[in-house]
Design a protein around this motif. Sequence first.
Motif, PDB file in Angstrom:
ATOM      1  N   MET A  85       5.470 -97.427 -25.226  1.00 47.95           N
ATOM      2  CA  MET A  85       6.804 -98.019 -25.242  1.00 47.95           C
ATOM      3  C   MET A  85       7.758 -97.046 -24.544  1.00 47.95           C
ATOM      4  N   SER A  86       8.709 -97.598 -23.865  1.00 41.99           N
ATOM      5  CA  SER A  86       9.719 -96.776 -23.193  1.00 41.99           C
ATOM      6  C   SER A  86      10.496 -95.958 -24.222  1.00 41.99           C
ATOM      7  N   PRO A  87      10.813 -94.704 -23.909  1.00 43.61           N
ATOM      8  CA  PRO A  87      11.621 -93.890 -24.839  1.00 43.61           C
ATOM      9  C   PRO A  87      12.965 -94.546 -25.164  1.00 43.61           C
ATOM     10  N   THR A  88      13.562 -95.231 -24.199  1.00 40.36           N
ATOM     11  CA  THR A  88      14.848 -95.897 -24.442  1.00 40.36           C
ATOM     12  C   THR A  88      14.701 -97.001 -25.482  1.00 40.36           C
ATOM     13  N   VAL A  89      13.644 -97.803 -25.362  1.00 42.47           N
ATOM     14  CA  VAL A  89      13.420 -98.886 -26.324  1.00 42.47           C
ATOM     15  C   VAL A  89      13.064 -98.302 -27.689  1.00 42.47           C
ATOM     16  N   GLU A  90      12.286 -97.229 -27.728  1.00 39.23           N
ATOM     17  CA  GLU A  90      11.988 -96.571 -29.009  1.00 39.23           C
ATOM     18  C   GLU A  90      13.271 -96.122 -29.698  1.00 39.23           C
ATOM     19  N   LYS A  91      14.176 -95.512 -28.921  1.00 36.03           N
ATOM     20  CA  LYS A  91      15.452 -95.068 -29.480  1.00 36.03           C
ATOM     21  C   LYS A  91      16.276 -96.246 -29.979  1.00 36.03           C
ATOM     22  N   LEU A  92      16.192 -97.384 -29.284  1.00 36.06           N
ATOM     23  CA  LEU A  92      16.938 -98.563 -29.708  1.00 36.06           C
ATOM     24  C   LEU A  92      16.434 -99.066 -31.069  1.00 36.06           C
ATOM     25  N   TYR A  93      15.110 -99.138 -31.254  1.00 35.77           N
ATOM     26  CA  TYR A  93      14.575 -99.559 -32.552  1.00 35.77           C
ATOM     27  C   TYR A  93      14.995 -98.599 -33.661  1.00 35.77           C
ATOM     28  N   LEU A  94      14.980 -97.317 -33.367  1.00 35.78           N
ATOM     29  CA  LEU A  94      15.411 -96.330 -34.360  1.00 35.78           C
ATOM     30  C   LEU A  94      16.888 -96.530 -34.698  1.00 35.78           C
ATOM     31  N   ALA A  95      17.716 -96.735 -33.688  1.00 35.93           N
ATOM     32  CA  ALA A  95      19.149 -96.959 -33.929  1.00 35.93           C
ATOM     33  C   ALA A  95      19.372 -98.217 -34.753  1.00 35.93           C
ATOM     34  N   LEU A  96      18.584 -99.267 -34.508  1.00 38.60           N
ATOM     35  CA  LEU A  96      18.711-100.491 -35.308  1.00 38.60           C
ATOM     36  C   LEU A  96      18.324-100.229 -36.758  1.00 38.60           C
ATOM     37  N   ARG A  97      17.225 -99.511 -36.973  1.00 37.82           N
ATOM     38  CA  ARG A  97      16.796 -99.216 -38.348  1.00 37.82           C
ATOM     39  C   ARG A  97      17.820 -98.351 -39.073  1.00 37.82           C
ATOM     40  N   GLU A  98      18.459 -97.426 -38.339  1.00 35.29           N
ATOM     41  CA  GLU A  98      19.426 -96.519 -38.957  1.00 35.29           C
ATOM     42  C   GLU A  98      20.851 -97.055 -38.933  1.00 35.29           C
ATOM     43  N   ARG A  99      21.040 -98.241 -38.349  1.00 35.18           N
ATOM     44  CA  ARG A  99      22.369 -98.863 -38.217  1.00 35.18           C
ATOM     45  C   ARG A  99      23.345 -97.903 -37.522  1.00 35.18           C
ATOM     46  N   ASP A 100      22.847 -97.282 -36.464  1.00 35.67           N
ATOM     47  CA  ASP A 100      23.600 -96.285 -35.709  1.00 35.67           C
ATOM     48  C   ASP A 100      24.316 -96.969 -34.541  1.00 35.67           C
ATOM     49  N   VAL A 101      25.515 -97.445 -34.798  1.00 35.88           N
ATOM     50  CA  VAL A 101      26.277 -98.223 -33.814  1.00 35.88           C
ATOM     51  C   VAL A 101      26.616 -97.386 -32.587  1.00 35.88           C
ATOM     52  N   THR A 102      26.927 -96.116 -32.768  1.00 32.57           N
ATOM     53  CA  THR A 102      27.250 -95.246 -31.635  1.00 32.57           C
ATOM     54  C   THR A 102      26.068 -95.165 -30.668  1.00 32.57           C
ATOM     55  N   SER A 103      24.872 -94.994 -31.201  1.00 33.68           N
ATOM     56  CA  SER A 103      23.680 -94.940 -30.349  1.00 33.68           C
ATOM     57  C   SER A 103      23.403 -96.285 -29.695  1.00 33.68           C
ATOM     58  N   LEU A 104      23.628 -97.377 -30.416  1.00 36.17           N
ATOM     59  CA  LEU A 104      23.421 -98.698 -29.824  1.00 36.17           C
ATOM     60  C   LEU A 104      24.315 -98.884 -28.602  1.00 36.17           C
ATOM     61  N   TYR A 105      25.579 -98.512 -28.721  1.00 30.96           N
ATOM     62  CA  TYR A 105      26.486 -98.620 -27.571  1.00 30.96           C
ATOM     63  C   TYR A 105      25.991 -97.775 -26.404  1.00 30.96           C
ATOM     64  N   ALA A 106      25.481 -96.582 -26.689  1.00 35.80           N
ATOM     65  CA  ALA A 106      25.002 -95.700 -25.628  1.00 35.80           C
ATOM     66  C   ALA A 106      23.724 -96.226 -24.972  1.00 35.80           C
ATOM     67  N   LEU A 107      22.891 -96.911 -25.736  1.00 29.03           N
ATOM     68  CA  LEU A 107      21.607 -97.389 -25.228  1.00 29.03           C
ATOM     69  C   LEU A 107      21.702 -98.713 -24.484  1.00 29.03           C
ATOM     70  N   LEU A 108      22.696 -99.536 -24.815  1.00 35.06           N
ATOM     71  CA  LEU A 108      22.824-100.833 -24.161  1.00 35.06           C
ATOM     72  C   LEU A 108      23.667-100.726 -22.900  1.00 35.06           C
ATOM     73  N   HIS A 109      23.220-101.367 -21.865  1.00 32.89           N
ATOM     74  CA  HIS A 109      23.967-101.436 -20.611  1.00 32.89           C
ATOM     75  C   HIS A 109      25.259-102.221 -20.850  1.00 32.89           C
ATOM     76  N   PRO A 110      26.375-101.862 -20.206  1.00 32.55           N
ATOM     77  CA  PRO A 110      27.627-102.606 -20.413  1.00 32.55           C
ATOM     78  C   PRO A 110      27.504-104.102 -20.115  1.00 32.55           C
ATOM     79  N   ASP A 111      26.615-104.462 -19.177  1.00 31.84           N
ATOM     80  CA  ASP A 111      26.408-105.874 -18.834  1.00 31.84           C
ATOM     81  C   ASP A 111      25.209-106.469 -19.563  1.00 31.84           C
ATOM     82  N   PHE A 112      24.899-105.936 -20.731  1.00 34.65           N
ATOM     83  CA  PHE A 112      23.753-106.403 -21.512  1.00 34.65           C
ATOM     84  C   PHE A 112      23.787-107.911 -21.696  1.00 34.65           C
TER      85      PHE A 112
END
Length: 131
Positions: A1-28
């Motif tokens: 799995m891509s490291p970016t997608v791994e980090k996204l799943y971790l941010a979702l599990r931890e409810r880390d909104v700051t990381s979610l914003y950083a991981l998602l492209h502005p034009d998501f």
Amino acid sequence: MSPTVEKLYLALRERDVTSLYALLHPDFEGHVAPGMPCGVGGAHHGRDAMILGVWGEVAGHFDTAPYPETSQQTTDGTIVVTGHYRGTARATGRDYAAEFTHLWRLSNDRVSWLHQYTDTAKWHEALATAP
């Protein structure tokens, strides 16, 4: 799995909104399974629409998280992840597990696109009150 997608799943599990914003492209762009509870099914454009309008809305009704189990990358770069959402409906206290398949695309090391498939019936069963 891509490291970016791994980090996204971790941010979702931890409810880390700051990381979610950083991981998602502005034009998501996110496509959520039709029939999802909480009125979140369908297309969502932009980080706010997904983070607040989908994941935030779902978090208001469920204590839930995605748990990826398999990952493959296709020749066009799409990342295919299968797994289960696991959690509890807040209103009923019912536990549930719902299979998912996520298709992800990246742009400049940020997640730019998601297409979600899940067993929406399991989500609705967890919300249903006993007869």
